[in-house]
Design an enzyme around this catalytic site. Structure first.
Site, PDB file in Angstrom:
ATOM      1  N   LYS A 107       0.810  -1.218   0.000  1.00  0.00           N
ATOM      2  CA  LYS A 107       0.000   0.000   0.000  1.00  0.00           C
ATOM      3  C   LYS A 107       0.844   1.270   0.000  1.00  0.00           C
ATOM      4  O   LYS A 107       0.308   2.357  -0.189  1.00  0.00           O
ATOM      5  CB  LYS A 107      -0.957  -0.011   1.186  1.00  0.00           C
ATOM      6  CG  LYS A 107      -1.984  -1.138   1.083  1.00  0.00           C
ATOM      7  CD  LYS A 107      -3.004  -1.097   2.200  1.00  0.00           C
ATOM      8  CE  LYS A 107      -4.111  -2.111   1.991  1.00  0.00           C
ATOM      9  NZ  LYS A 107      -3.682  -3.495   2.270  1.00  0.00           N
TER      10      LYS A 107
HETATM   11  C1  LIG Z   1      -4.467  -4.534   1.857  1.00  0.00           C
HETATM   12  C2  LIG Z   1      -3.728  -5.810   1.776  1.00  0.00           C
HETATM   13  C3  LIG Z   1      -4.180  -6.869   0.969  1.00  0.00           C
HETATM   14  C4  LIG Z   1      -5.475  -6.806   0.198  1.00  0.00           C
HETATM   15  O1  LIG Z   1      -5.442  -5.895  -0.866  1.00  0.00           O
HETATM   16  P1  LIG Z   1      -6.810  -5.392  -1.527  1.00  0.00           P
HETATM   17  O2  LIG Z   1      -6.394  -4.431  -2.566  1.00  0.00           O
HETATM   18  O3  LIG Z   1      -7.610  -4.749  -0.418  1.00  0.00           O
HETATM   19  O4  LIG Z   1      -7.495  -6.592  -2.077  1.00  0.00           O
HETATM   20  C5  LIG Z   1      -3.412  -8.016   0.903  1.00  0.00           C
HETATM   21  N1  LIG Z   1      -2.276  -8.136   1.618  1.00  0.00           N
HETATM   22  C6  LIG Z   1      -1.819  -7.153   2.411  1.00  0.00           C
HETATM   23  C7  LIG Z   1      -0.581  -7.373   3.183  1.00  0.00           C
HETATM   24  C8  LIG Z   1      -2.521  -5.960   2.517  1.00  0.00           C
HETATM   25  O5  LIG Z   1      -2.068  -4.998   3.311  1.00  0.00           O
END
Ligand SMILES: *Cc1c(COP(=O)(O)O)cnc(C)c1O
Length: 431
Positions: A107
């Site tokens: 993210k």
């Molecule tokens: C947010 C997150 C996900 C999921 O991603 P999405 O885009 O919400 O499907 C998977 N793994 C980790 C470590 C995350 O932080």
């Protein structure tokens, strides 16, 4: 570029307005009104381009003329300040490691891109701040805190469920200070999410110019397309079709992958791998979309019972379920199976995954049976250290602490405890 609301009950807006609002006034998610394929030359030549040049080509049509070329290139350069390696795990199976950024979660890219877009749009209005309000089940908070730290014209308020995020995750969002405030909620993630939604609907808070930094915000969601281009660039020379498996929670990442395919990136198939929060896998079986309350798992960043971006995926397929099913499968795995996969991956290849990546690996292995000539790529979305409470005992190893994490470990946690929406509102009004 104009964006329309998927609830179709509000006028189209510019990129800037969509980024600042987050969610449309009719509560719909914004969606670009057109998506143009990139030149075949671009794909033919992609291995000779820098990540920054690729990212610029991928995103420019979605920003349009609202950020000048030089500024957009600068934003991209600051966003992509780390590597995105594809690591071979087994024959024809690769991990795309998205966790080499400042908070070691994928993210980081979306958070860095969005914060810099907001800062660009706010540069001339210093007295007119935005407040980013975000609920986190773990990783979003840290990435948003780091991505927005010190960004002019933006205050950040992060809600997280007390005792339900890991120690490292908590430190990443409570120790930075400056324009970042952490609220520790006596409740679960859904309670945090509900309070945030309520605040967005609260007219008496309109003056705070609240916006979200979840993947509902187009500036968080769209840059996630880059990963798929970067993987393609690295693996193109193998000349094989590519299957991507995304460990999925809110389905923002995989939805961005589907956008990349719309732009012409040759991806043969997508797998959305989930934990027991299986609303989408169930939908593919029954044809009924039935959101449920989220259940806690060891892959906690995917504990989502009503994935917000699924509606965007349906829009990308014009709500044509058959076309969608050709490109897309979705499987769900419980914690026991995930733990076993962590062990198997480590035993067979020495690769250290973490619970989210392991879910992605499981989904990929299953789907690869239908694609014997392809290479498969699963997204490794967090560094194993972020889930050391699980990874260390399961694999019976000790993980070295990376420098990014070390820097928060000895800082003091500062949070404000709240329990109710009234307390959240009072906090926002007084800050
Ligand atoms: C947010 C997150 C996900 C999921 O991603 P999405 O885009 O919400 O499907 C998977 N793994 C980790 C470590 C995350 O932080």
């Amino acid at each position: 570029m104009k964006y329309y609301s998927l609830n179709h009950n509000t006028p189209k807006v510019s990129f800037q307005e969509a980024v600042i609002q987050g969610l449309a006034p009719d509560k719909g998610l914004y969606f670009p009104e057109s998506i143009a394929k990139l030149d075949t030359d671009f794909f033919n030549n992609i291995e000779n381009l820098s990540n920054e040049a690729i990212a610029y080509e991928a995103i420019r049509q979605f920003v349009g003329d609202e950020i000048p070329e030089a500024n957009l290139k600068q934003i991209i350069a600051e966003t992509l300040c780390f590597e995105f390696p594809t690591v071979k795990v087994e024959n024809n199976i690769y991990a795309l490691e998205l966790y080499h950024g400042p908070t070691m979660a994928f993210k980081d890219v979306g958070a860095r891109f969005m914060s810099r877009c907001l800062a660009y749009f706010n540069q001339d209005k210093k007295d007119n701040k935005n407040t980013v309000l975000v609920a986190t089940s773990g990783d979003t908070g840290g990435a948003v805190a780091s991505g927005f730290l010190g960004v002019e014209g933006v205050d950040v308020v992060i809600l997280y469920p007390s005792g339900k995020v890991s120690d490292i995750q908590e430190r990443q969002l409570t120790t930075l200070g400056q324009n970042i405030k952490a609220l520790e909620v006596d409740g679960v993630f859904d309670d945090c999410q509900d309070m945030v939604k309520k605040a967005f609907l609260d007219e008496s808070l309109e003056y705070k110019k609240l916006t979200s930094a979840n993947s509902i915000n187009i500036a968080r969601w769209l840059p996630q397309m880059f990963y798929f281009f970067f993987a393609y660039k690295q693996l193109k020379s193998q000349n094989k079709p590519m299957v991507f498996s995304c460990p999925s929670g809110n389905f923002g990442n995989i939805c961005a992958g589907i956008m990349a395919k719309k732009l012409g990136l040759p991806i043969e198939h997508f797998v959305a791998a989930t934990n027991v929060n299986d609303t989408v896998p169930q939908f593919l079986v029954t044809g009924k979309y039935e959101p449920k309350p989220s259940k806690a798992t060891i892959s906690n960043a995917m504990d989502v019972g009503n994935p917000s971006n699924f509606i965007r995926i349906q829009e990308l397929y014009n709500n044509d379920l058959n076309a969608f099913k050709k490109d897309f499968t979705s499987f769900s795995y419980d914690d026991e199976t995930t733990t076993q996969a962590l062990k198997d991956i480590y035993k067979n290849s020495g690769y250290i995954a973490e619970p989210h990546g392991a879910v992605g690996y499981l989904g990929l292995k299953k789907e690869m049976q239908n694609h014997p000539d392809a290479i498969g790529i699963f997204l490794e979305t967090a560094h194993p250290i972020k889930f050391l409470d699980i990874v260390e005992p399961v694999l019976q190893i000790e993980l070295p602490i990376p420098t990014q994490i070390e820097s928060v470990l000895n800082k003091e946690k500062i949070s404000v405890k709240i329990k109710t929406y009234v307390a959240l509102k009072a906090f926002l009004q007084s800050s």
